[in-house]
Design a protein around this motif. Structure first.
Motif, PDB file in Angstrom:
ATOM      1  N   ALA A  34     -18.371 -26.032 -42.267  1.00 19.30           N
ATOM      2  CA  ALA A  34     -19.161 -25.475 -43.367  1.00 19.30           C
ATOM      3  C   ALA A  34     -19.414 -26.558 -44.404  1.00 19.30           C
ATOM      4  O   ALA A  34     -18.620 -27.467 -44.587  1.00 19.30           O
ATOM      5  CB  ALA A  34     -18.407 -24.304 -43.997  1.00 19.30           C
ATOM      6  N   ASP A  40     -21.313 -20.060 -45.624  1.00 19.67           N
ATOM      7  CA  ASP A  40     -21.792 -19.085 -44.645  1.00 19.67           C
ATOM      8  C   ASP A  40     -22.525 -17.943 -45.355  1.00 19.67           C
ATOM      9  O   ASP A  40     -23.561 -17.478 -44.885  1.00 19.67           O
ATOM     10  CB  ASP A  40     -20.606 -18.539 -43.840  1.00 19.67           C
ATOM     11  CG  ASP A  40     -21.009 -17.376 -42.952  1.00 19.67           C
ATOM     12  OD1 ASP A  40     -21.917 -17.551 -42.123  1.00 19.67           O
ATOM     13  OD2 ASP A  40     -20.420 -16.287 -43.109  1.00 19.67           O
ATOM     14  N   ASP A  95     -20.893 -10.331 -45.449  1.00 21.52           N
ATOM     15  CA  ASP A  95     -22.151 -10.827 -44.883  1.00 21.52           C
ATOM     16  C   ASP A  95     -23.288  -9.857 -45.201  1.00 21.52           C
ATOM     17  O   ASP A  95     -24.403 -10.282 -45.531  1.00 21.52           O
ATOM     18  CB  ASP A  95     -22.038 -10.996 -43.368  1.00 21.52           C
ATOM     19  CG  ASP A  95     -21.159 -12.168 -42.960  1.00 21.52           C
ATOM     20  OD1 ASP A  95     -20.817 -12.993 -43.837  1.00 21.52           O
ATOM     21  OD2 ASP A  95     -20.813 -12.249 -41.773  1.00 21.52           O
TER      22      ASP A  95
END
Length: 130
Positions: A34, A40, A95
């Motif tokens: 990352a 993310d 997410d």
């Protein structure tokens, strides 16, 4: 759907882009690290911002809520698929939050514009043709 000269192109390009995003979301995770902790989630927000800007420009204003709902449900489907696939992917509620932020930004930007950016591009190309 908007009355666009290249409507089929815009639609197919959006679906291909969405299909590429789906592939990236479901493929086995790579060794790439990352950029920074939480990047993310930024990637999720930016992906859904891009899809939102694309599809919101393709459809008339009265369908913006449907575009937003469709993209959110697509994100839910991706998370469900990630949770059942054996590739080391995991579904995360955060997410979905990041997806929702990207979608909300896209809908807000699109609603604030006088005309679809796709219309603007087509108008400029028509002017260049003459």
């Amino acid at each position: 759907m908007r009355a666009l000269r290249w409507r089929a192109f815009w639609l197919v390009a959006g679906l291909v882009g969405t299909g590429c995003g789906l592939y990236l979301a479901l493929r086995p995770p790579g060794a790439a690290s990352a950029w920074f902790p939480g990047s993310d989630k930024l990637e999720h927000a930016l992906s859904y911002l891009a899809m939102g800007l694309w599809f919101a420009a393709l459809f008339e204003r009265q369908y913006l809520a449907r575009v937003a709902l469709g993209l959110f449900l697509f994100g839910v489907l991706v998370e469900i698929l990630q949770s059942v696939m054996p590739y080391g992917r995991a579904a995360e509620w955060v997410d979905l939050l990041a997806n929702g932020i990207g979608i909300a930004l896209a809908i807000g930007v699109t609603a604030s514009l006088r005309e679809s950016w796709m219309h603007s591009i087509e108008r400029l190309l028509r002017a260049a043709e003459s």
